[in-house]
Design a protein around this motif. Sequence first.
Motif, short mmCIF file in Angstrom:
data_model
loop_
_atom_site.label_atom_id
_atom_site.label_comp_id
_atom_site.label_asym_id
_atom_site.label_seq_id
_atom_site.Cartn_x
_atom_site.Cartn_y
_atom_site.Cartn_z
N GLN A 9 2.23 11.10 5.49
CA GLN A 9 3.60 10.59 5.55
C GLN A 9 3.84 9.80 6.83
OE1 GLN A 9 5.78 14.25 5.07
NE2 GLN A 9 5.83 14.08 2.83
N HIS A 10 3.31 10.32 7.93
CA HIS A 10 3.43 9.62 9.22
C HIS A 10 2.75 8.25 9.15
CE1 HIS A 10 3.52 8.93 13.55
NE2 HIS A 10 2.23 8.63 13.46
N LEU A 11 1.55 8.21 8.58
CA LEU A 11 0.83 6.95 8.47
C LEU A 11 1.53 5.96 7.55
CD1 LEU A 11 -2.83 8.29 8.45
CD2 LEU A 11 -1.63 7.12 10.32
N GLU A 12 2.11 6.46 6.48
CA GLU A 12 2.87 5.58 5.60
C GLU A 12 4.05 4.96 6.35
OE1 GLU A 12 4.98 5.47 1.20
OE2 GLU A 12 4.52 7.42 2.09
N GLN A 13 4.73 5.77 7.14
CA GLN A 13 5.84 5.26 7.94
C GLN A 13 5.34 4.23 8.95
OE1 GLN A 13 8.10 8.26 10.03
NE2 GLN A 13 9.16 6.77 11.28
N ARG A 14 4.21 4.50 9.61
CA ARG A 14 3.64 3.56 10.56
C ARG A 14 3.28 2.23 9.88
NH1 ARG A 14 3.09 1.89 14.22
NH2 ARG A 14 0.92 1.90 14.83
N LEU A 15 2.72 2.31 8.67
CA LEU A 15 2.38 1.10 7.92
C LEU A 15 3.63 0.26 7.65
CD1 LEU A 15 -0.24 2.63 5.50
CD2 LEU A 15 -0.69 0.77 7.12
N HIS A 16 4.70 0.92 7.23
CA HIS A 16 5.94 0.19 6.96
C HIS A 16 6.52 -0.41 8.25
CE1 HIS A 16 6.38 0.91 2.69
NE2 HIS A 16 6.09 2.20 2.88
N GLU A 17 6.43 0.33 9.36
CA GLU A 17 6.92 -0.19 10.63
C GLU A 17 6.13 -1.43 11.06
OE1 GLU A 17 6.43 3.14 13.24
OE2 GLU A 17 8.23 4.16 12.51
N GLU A 18 4.81 -1.35 10.96
CA GLU A 18 3.95 -2.48 11.33
C GLU A 18 4.22 -3.68 10.44
OE1 GLU A 18 1.47 -3.15 13.85
OE2 GLU A 18 2.75 -1.57 14.65
N ARG A 19 4.40 -3.43 9.16
CA ARG A 19 4.67 -4.52 8.21
C ARG A 19 5.98 -5.22 8.56
NH1 ARG A 19 6.42 -6.38 3.33
NH2 ARG A 19 4.80 -7.24 1.99
#
Length: 120
Positions: A9-19
């Motif tokens: 979940q943390h990595l998914e959030q990080r991916l969205h933030e980076e995007r």
Amino acid sequence: MPLTTKQLQHLEQRLHEERTRLLEQLQDFVSEESSEDSQELAGDLSKFPTHSADLGTDVANEELEASVSTRRSAEIAEIDAALERLATSPETFGLDEQSGAEIPFARLDIIPYARVNVAS
């Protein structure tokens, strides 16, 4: 040990933030390019550069900005691919695509779309 649900979940959030961050950078670049021409960006008063080096500098700056934009677009594509992998096969997310070894969570936290572990 596979990634935990909380880590995924943390990595998914990080991916969205980076995007989002990369899209904003691209949008800023496109807005800047469409609102001003190279003459205005360089602060030139006429259409003719006062020195031939000015023209070269302008061209070099445009090429650099285009290169950065291309790289940002490629990173967004990598992020989209990582989000797809995360959605379709979360059990293998975070595994090195070449060796199958686990990519450390610390590396994924920095580059959440990493496909390989370079510290091998």
